[in-house]
Write a protein that holds these residues in place. Structure first.
Motif, PDB file in Angstrom:
ATOM      1  N   ASN A 191       5.470  -0.512  -1.380  1.00 53.41           N
ATOM      2  CA  ASN A 191       4.747  -0.328  -0.059  1.00 53.41           C
ATOM      3  C   ASN A 191       5.598   1.133   0.949  1.00 53.41           C
ATOM      4  O   ASN A 191       6.759   1.229   0.180  1.00 53.41           O
ATOM      5  CB  ASN A 191       5.489  -1.459   0.846  1.00 53.41           C
ATOM      6  N   SER A 225       0.802  -0.795   0.257  1.00 54.93           N
ATOM      7  CA  SER A 225       0.003  -0.087  -0.050  1.00 54.93           C
ATOM      8  C   SER A 225       0.879   1.568  -0.375  1.00 54.93           C
ATOM      9  O   SER A 225       1.818   0.929   0.804  1.00 54.93           O
ATOM     10  CB  SER A 225      -0.744  -0.130   0.964  1.00 54.93           C
ATOM     11  N   ASN A 250      -0.812  -0.163  -5.062  1.00 56.90           N
ATOM     12  CA  ASN A 250      -1.318  -1.362  -4.576  1.00 56.90           C
ATOM     13  C   ASN A 250      -0.026  -2.171  -4.750  1.00 56.90           C
ATOM     14  O   ASN A 250      -0.151  -3.372  -4.186  1.00 56.90           O
ATOM     15  CB  ASN A 250      -2.282  -2.133  -5.700  1.00 56.90           C
TER      16      ASN A 250
END
Length: 158
Positions: free
Chosen positions: A81, A29, A78
């Motif tokens: 990170n 994320s 998506n």
């Protein structure tokens, strides 16, 4: 320019980003923000009417560009990170385009950082990666990435 050519150029841009972002499919994320550098009436703000295509419900070329770019940023969000939001300055400008070749666009970090806590000594990192490793925004007054895409892809007769 025909709506078919415009749809092709828009779909090509989306496809490029989706393939690029699909290279690393992991549970991750990151938050990306588009910073629109185009002037009124051009690029992301283009007012040329178009019909919605391939799930892109924009009714102007500018709206379709924004939708495609944000979809690509979502794919990247998506796939990567980072707890630090990633700011992307982007614009559409005329770039080389001919009947048999053309430049889609380019993107690069706006800055690089080295010798910060968490990073490898004497190693330079693009700002978004450096921010993620450091756990804070090392250059909070500027964006992390700058991108330019070819506005000729949907306006050139070639």
């Amino acid at each position: 320019m025909s709506s078919r050519k415009k749809a092709c150029a828009t779909n090509w841009l989306v496809g490029f980003f989706l393939l690029w972002g699909a290279a690393t499919q992991v549970m991750a994320s990151a938050s990306f923000t588009l910073i629109n550098l185009d002037s009124p009436g051009e690029g992301f703000n283009g007012l040329t009417p178009v019909a919605p295509v391939s799930g892109n419900m924009g009714t102007t070329i500018g709206a379709q560009r924004v939708n495609a770019f944000n979809a690509a940023l979502q794919v990247w969000g998506n796939s990567l990170n980072s707890d630090i939001p990633i700011k992307v300055e982007a614009r559409f400008d005329p770039l080389t385009c001919a009947s048999n070749s053309g430049i889609l666009g380019s993107a690069a970090p706006n800055s690089a950082h080295g010798n910060f806590p968490g990073g490898m000594p004497n190693t330079w990192y693009g700002s978004a990666l450096a921010n993620s490793i450091a756990g804070n925004d090392l250059s909070s007054t500027s964006s992390d990435i700058q991108a330019t895409f070819n506005s000729n892809l949907d306006s050139s007769p070639d």
